[in-house]
Write a protein that holds these residues in place. Structure first.
Motif, PDB file in Angstrom:
ATOM      1  N   CYS A   1       0.852  -1.117   0.232  1.00 43.03           N
ATOM      2  CA  CYS A   1      -0.334  -0.396   0.299  1.00 43.03           C
ATOM      3  C   CYS A   1       0.573   1.429   0.027  1.00 43.03           C
ATOM      4  CB  CYS A   1      -0.620  -0.045   1.535  1.00 43.03           C
ATOM      5  SG  CYS A   1      -2.424  -1.183   1.238  1.00 43.03           S
ATOM      6  N   VAL A   2       1.544   1.906   0.961  1.00 37.12           N
ATOM      7  CA  VAL A   2       2.583   2.725   1.028  1.00 37.12           C
ATOM      8  C   VAL A   2       3.421   2.996  -0.060  1.00 37.12           C
ATOM      9  CG1 VAL A   2       2.191   3.134   3.146  1.00 37.12           C
ATOM     10  CG2 VAL A   2       4.438   1.869   2.566  1.00 37.12           C
ATOM     11  N   ASN A   3       4.413   1.853  -0.696  1.00 36.69           N
ATOM     12  CA  ASN A   3       4.537   2.008  -1.790  1.00 36.69           C
ATOM     13  C   ASN A   3       4.183   2.298  -3.484  1.00 36.69           C
ATOM     14  OD1 ASN A   3       7.269   0.907  -0.821  1.00 36.69           O
ATOM     15  ND2 ASN A   3       6.805  -1.114  -1.288  1.00 36.69           N
ATOM     16  N   ASP A   4       2.981   2.236  -2.836  1.00 33.81           N
ATOM     17  CA  ASP A   4       2.388   2.391  -3.952  1.00 33.81           C
ATOM     18  C   ASP A   4       1.903   4.139  -3.677  1.00 33.81           C
ATOM     19  OD1 ASP A   4       1.383   0.746  -5.383  1.00 33.81           O
ATOM     20  OD2 ASP A   4      -0.375   0.326  -4.840  1.00 33.81           O
ATOM     21  N   LEU A   5       1.527   4.513  -2.853  1.00 35.23           N
ATOM     22  CA  LEU A   5       1.285   6.279  -2.002  1.00 35.23           C
ATOM     23  C   LEU A   5       2.381   6.982  -2.671  1.00 35.23           C
ATOM     24  CD1 LEU A   5      -0.714   6.580   1.113  1.00 35.23           C
ATOM     25  CD2 LEU A   5      -1.410   6.576  -1.033  1.00 35.23           C
ATOM     26  N   VAL A   6       3.838   6.513  -2.300  1.00 30.69           N
ATOM     27  CA  VAL A   6       5.049   7.193  -2.398  1.00 30.69           C
ATOM     28  C   VAL A   6       4.930   7.548  -3.769  1.00 30.69           C
ATOM     29  CG1 VAL A   6       6.757   5.250  -2.350  1.00 30.69           C
ATOM     30  CG2 VAL A   6       7.591   7.711  -1.594  1.00 30.69           C
ATOM     31  N   CYS A   7       4.498   6.737  -4.807  1.00 29.71           N
ATOM     32  CA  CYS A   7       4.561   7.043  -6.532  1.00 29.71           C
ATOM     33  C   CYS A   7       3.786   7.865  -6.326  1.00 29.71           C
ATOM     34  CB  CYS A   7       4.008   5.677  -6.762  1.00 29.71           C
ATOM     35  SG  CYS A   7       5.550   4.138  -7.337  1.00 29.71           S
ATOM     36  N   GLN A   8       3.249   8.937  -5.573  1.00 31.82           N
ATOM     37  CA  GLN A   8       2.090   9.832  -5.972  1.00 31.82           C
ATOM     38  C   GLN A   8       2.882  11.032  -5.313  1.00 31.82           C
ATOM     39  OE1 GLN A   8      -0.506   7.797  -8.040  1.00 31.82           O
ATOM     40  NE2 GLN A   8      -0.526   9.613  -7.796  1.00 31.82           N
ATOM     41  N   GLY A   9       3.876  10.683  -5.053  1.00 28.05           N
ATOM     42  CA  GLY A   9       4.497  12.344  -4.346  1.00 28.05           C
ATOM     43  C   GLY A   9       4.103  11.975  -2.258  1.00 28.05           C
ATOM     44  N   ALA A  10       3.626  11.260  -2.305  1.00 27.17           N
ATOM     45  CA  ALA A  10       2.274  11.327  -1.154  1.00 27.17           C
ATOM     46  C   ALA A  10       3.347  10.706   0.374  1.00 27.17           C
ATOM     47  CB  ALA A  10       1.107  10.673  -0.618  1.00 27.17           C
ATOM     48  N   GLU A  11       3.281  10.972   1.618  1.00 20.81           N
ATOM     49  CA  GLU A  11       3.315  10.527   2.394  1.00 20.81           C
ATOM     50  C   GLU A  11       2.589   9.738   3.445  1.00 20.81           C
ATOM     51  OE1 GLU A  11       5.240  12.366   7.646  1.00 20.81           O
ATOM     52  OE2 GLU A  11       4.869  13.278   5.191  1.00 20.81           O
ATOM     53  N   PRO A  12       2.785   8.369   3.454  1.00 21.11           N
ATOM     54  CA  PRO A  12       2.222   7.292   4.530  1.00 21.11           C
ATOM     55  C   PRO A  12       1.711   8.092   6.036  1.00 21.11           C
ATOM     56  CG  PRO A  12       3.513   6.512   3.368  1.00 21.11           C
ATOM     57  CD  PRO A  12       4.351   7.676   3.132  1.00 21.11           C
ATOM     58  N   LEU A  13       0.437   8.356   6.060  1.00 18.57           N
ATOM     59  CA  LEU A  13       0.815   8.454   7.303  1.00 18.57           C
ATOM     60  C   LEU A  13       0.060   8.193   8.002  1.00 18.57           C
ATOM     61  CD1 LEU A  13      -1.165  12.261   6.524  1.00 18.57           C
ATOM     62  CD2 LEU A  13       0.740  11.719   7.187  1.00 18.57           C
ATOM     63  N   PHE A  14      -1.309   7.405   8.055  1.00 18.13           N
ATOM     64  CA  PHE A  14      -2.001   6.301   8.643  1.00 18.13           C
ATOM     65  C   PHE A  14      -2.301   5.393   8.057  1.00 18.13           C
ATOM     66  CE2 PHE A  14      -5.558   9.550   8.117  1.00 18.13           C
ATOM     67  CZ  PHE A  14      -6.239   8.750   7.265  1.00 18.13           C
ATOM     68  N   PHE A  15      -2.299   3.657   8.667  1.00 20.30           N
ATOM     69  CA  PHE A  15      -2.471   2.508   8.389  1.00 20.30           C
ATOM     70  C   PHE A  15      -3.556   2.168   8.731  1.00 20.30           C
ATOM     71  CE2 PHE A  15      -2.375  -2.215   6.542  1.00 20.30           C
ATOM     72  CZ  PHE A  15      -1.481  -1.299   5.552  1.00 20.30           C
ATOM     73  N   LEU A  16      -4.619   0.967   8.070  1.00 15.29           N
ATOM     74  CA  LEU A  16      -6.074   0.250   8.728  1.00 15.29           C
ATOM     75  C   LEU A  16      -5.971  -1.024   8.177  1.00 15.29           C
ATOM     76  CD1 LEU A  16      -7.024   3.317   8.246  1.00 15.29           C
ATOM     77  CD2 LEU A  16      -9.012   2.440   9.941  1.00 15.29           C
ATOM     78  N   ASP A  17      -5.998  -1.977   8.636  1.00 14.15           N
ATOM     79  CA  ASP A  17      -5.883  -3.466   7.978  1.00 14.15           C
ATOM     80  C   ASP A  17      -7.320  -4.380   8.668  1.00 14.15           C
ATOM     81  OD1 ASP A  17      -5.813  -6.159  11.239  1.00 14.15           O
ATOM     82  OD2 ASP A  17      -5.126  -3.522  11.489  1.00 14.15           O
ATOM     83  N   TYR A  18      -7.099  -5.033   8.025  1.00 14.93           N
ATOM     84  CA  TYR A  18      -8.561  -5.930   7.408  1.00 14.93           C
ATOM     85  C   TYR A  18      -7.862  -7.038   7.857  1.00 14.93           C
ATOM     86  CZ  TYR A  18     -13.035  -8.493   6.333  1.00 14.93           C
ATOM     87  OH  TYR A  18     -14.463  -9.583   5.863  1.00 14.93           O
TER      88      TYR A  18
END
Length: 349
Positions: free
Chosen positions: A93-110
């Protein structure tokens, strides 16, 4: 009030609320490790709060991503080594976010299973927390679903949800031009894509998960194939903030040939030298087991390159040095060129 006809309980139907409560208590310390500026609440509420202003943003754009671990879970369940798949879940998930230039802030799991085994679930979620620590994001909530009749034996499934942010106007890709240098960051193995094929190739080899690994006799085959996905968040964000990075591509399902075009604007393609890096032994073994063509490898697996950055030519050396200083193995793969599609020279073998 009438007397009930029987005393059946929810637990007798297969759902153990007490086990769920015990799991929450056990994972609270793991979740606490992930707290970061902006976190406003811990586990246990009906929702989770996050303060963007406290995280340092003034005019933020939110970016969201969701993913799973795929059939790599089958190996984890069959071997009992489940801790690493939590890291995989976060990384995907977060490796995808950084490709948009975004800093990952929080995470939720199922986490969904037929019968909740507290120790197994805790190992998975503690792995998720470790992934969040490595990525600098907070594990602020999740859902554990016990669903008898939906999953057999010790089977379970995972999904992850990550939210990140960037200041307005800083989204990527932006500014990619012909001549940009393509820098590849080494993968830590197969990561979390292509495992339906991996499992088929292992079956064809006749080896069990507990057999010595053919390319690393210090590990079992199962342990080697469960190496977690590498988290690129911190070094990638450092490179973006240093300047010169125009785009990033996380090399997941579809491999290099399908993911590189996702970061390039229309009219531009990639020129890649397949001799710029050595094909890791795990991929060489898979290739031989399946008699796989090079093109099939490139569109199925990361082949040893987990992230690619498109960098301004005059800043490529500085960005490569920065990434190397942060522990990344950096390959100079080629460059962006005029014209659609990718051109590949050299050979993986």
């Amino acid at each position: 009030m009438s007397t009930p006809k029987n005393g059946i309980t929810y637990a007798q139907a297969g759902v153990d609320i007490d086990a769920g409560n015990a799991l929450v208590d056990r994972i609270k310390p793991a979740a606490k490790r992930t707290m970061r500026p902006g976190t406003m609440s811990g586990l246990g509420g009906f929702g989770a709060l996050f303060d963007l202003k406290a995280a340092g943003y003034t005019d933020p754009i939110l970016v969201a991503a969701t993913d799973g671990v795929g059939t790599k879970l089958r190996i984890a369940i069959d071997t009992g080594h489940v801790g690493g798949v939590g890291i995989d879940l976060v990384a995907m998930c977060v490796n995808d976010l950084v490709c948009q230039g975004a800093e990952p802030l929080f995470f939720l799991d199922y986490f969904a299973t037929g019968k909740l085994e507290t120790d197994v679930a805790a190992q998975v979620i503690e792995g998720i927390a470790e992934g969040c620590v490595q990525a600098g994001c907070a594990l602020i909530g999740g859902e554990t679903a016990e669903m008898p009749g939906m999953y057999e034996g010790g089977d379970f499934d995972l999904a992850g949800f990550a939210v990140g942010a960037m200041e307005r106007g800083q989204d990527l890709p932006a500014g990619v031009v012909a001549g940009d240098v393509l820098l590849g960051l080494a993968a830590d193995g197969v990561h979390s894509n292509g495992y339906s094929l991996v499992r088929k190739l292992v079956e064809l080899s006749g080896l069990g998960w507990d057999a010595p690994c053919p390319w690393d006799d210090s590990l079992t085959l199962g342990a080697a194939l469960l190496t977690p996905t590498r988290l690129y968040v911190r070094p990638a964000l450092s490179a973006v903030r240093a300047g010169g990075v125009h785009a990033l591509a996380h090399i997941t399902g579809g491999g290099l040939t399908e993911n590189l075009p996702r970061m390039l604007p229309e009219g531009l393609g990639a020129e890649i030298d397949l001799g710029a890096w050595d094909l890791p032994p795990v991929f060489r073994w898979l290739m031989v087991q399946g008699g796989m063509a090079e093109a099939e490898m490139l569109k199925t697996f990361n082949c040893g390159v987990g992230m690619v950055l498109s960098v301004a030519a005059e800043q490529a050396d500085a960005v490569a040095d920065l990434l190397g200083a942060q522990g990344e193995t950096v390959y100079r793969l080629g460059h962006v060129r005029d014209g659609q599609g990718g051109r590949y020279s050299g050979s993986l073998a």
